[in-house]
Design a protein around this motif. Sequence first.
Motif, short mmCIF file in Angstrom:
data_model
loop_
_atom_site.label_atom_id
_atom_site.label_comp_id
_atom_site.label_asym_id
_atom_site.label_seq_id
_atom_site.Cartn_x
_atom_site.Cartn_y
_atom_site.Cartn_z
N ARG A 54 -7.41 -13.25 -12.69
CA ARG A 54 -8.57 -12.51 -13.21
C ARG A 54 -8.16 -11.49 -14.26
NH1 ARG A 54 -11.55 -11.52 -7.33
NH2 ARG A 54 -12.42 -13.63 -7.14
N ARG A 78 -10.75 -19.86 -4.64
CA ARG A 78 -11.38 -18.65 -5.17
C ARG A 78 -11.27 -18.57 -6.69
NH1 ARG A 78 -10.53 -13.60 -0.96
NH2 ARG A 78 -10.87 -14.79 0.96
N ALA A 81 -13.68 -21.18 -8.17
CA ALA A 81 -15.09 -20.93 -7.84
C ALA A 81 -15.67 -19.81 -8.69
CB ALA A 81 -15.24 -20.59 -6.36
N ASP A 82 -14.80 -19.04 -9.32
CA ASP A 82 -15.24 -17.93 -10.17
C ASP A 82 -15.96 -18.48 -11.40
OD1 ASP A 82 -15.45 -15.76 -11.94
OD2 ASP A 82 -13.65 -14.83 -11.12
N ASP A 83 -17.14 -17.98 -11.66
CA ASP A 83 -17.93 -18.45 -12.80
C ASP A 83 -17.22 -18.22 -14.13
OD1 ASP A 83 -19.96 -19.29 -11.15
OD2 ASP A 83 -21.11 -17.43 -11.33
N THR A 84 -16.26 -17.29 -14.15
CA THR A 84 -15.56 -16.99 -15.40
C THR A 84 -14.24 -17.75 -15.51
OG1 THR A 84 -14.36 -15.09 -14.46
CG2 THR A 84 -16.54 -14.67 -15.37
N GLU A 211 -20.30 -34.36 -13.26
CA GLU A 211 -19.99 -32.93 -13.31
C GLU A 211 -18.70 -32.63 -12.56
OE1 GLU A 211 -23.45 -30.90 -11.86
OE2 GLU A 211 -24.55 -31.20 -13.73
N ARG A 213 -14.45 -31.84 -12.69
CA ARG A 213 -13.48 -31.12 -13.51
C ARG A 213 -12.49 -32.08 -14.16
NH1 ARG A 213 -11.14 -25.97 -13.79
NH2 ARG A 213 -12.72 -25.24 -12.35
#
Length: 241
Positions: A54, A78, A81-84, A211, A213
């Motif tokens: 992050r 985690r 799963a982060d939108d960013t 959809e 990855r």
Amino acid sequence: MADGVNTGHDNRLRAVIADDQALVRTGFGMILTADGIEVTAEAADGAEAVAAVRRTRPDVVLMDIRMPGMDGIEATRRILADDTAGEIRVIILTTYDLDHYVYAALTAGASGFLLKDVTPEHLVAAIRLVRSGDALLAPTITRRLIERFARREEAAPPADPHRDLSGLTPRELEVLRLLATGLSNAELAERLFLSPTTVKTHIGRILSKLELRDRVQAVVLAYESGLITPGGTAEGSLRDT
């Protein structure tokens, strides 16, 4: 090692190394740095890995599985799963060639799974491969993933065995079915009498429609949806050869 935010001013490939052994982190760091890959941060456990990603926004994360506190599987889950998260890719590196780890890592969204005895050249190639949007598994891991499904206890078939695949054309279903056996793009092209470029186009459309990855997730979905059942596997890894 550098530990800063990606400013976007260069295209140098950037990586975070997460492993609870300092010598392992140092060794991998030396290999990557020697090949021009910037190590933005190191982490000794899963929580540190999540924070490092992050903070520094790398392109690729080399993630150990067994670490104190939060393990690599949960950290991978985690991070992705982060939108960013964007285009961040995770490669799982472990000394433990165990089936439940393979499956857990892939379902968590990892783009690759390699054993720690990988050669420096293969490690660097793997990082560049997943950064380009592809995915890979060591050949032994591909076989073990398939064997995992083969050993599952027989259960009643799902109500909709091909769920989520209705939007694919017959040719795309055929490509997905063969992809799930571990065939490379070159092997797919030979089997289907298509050009490698056409095969890549089909795979790209499959991933877009579902959809997903990358092709690792496509393999997992192919088995979970019932599109393919174990038997008659092909040698090779999930990468272009």
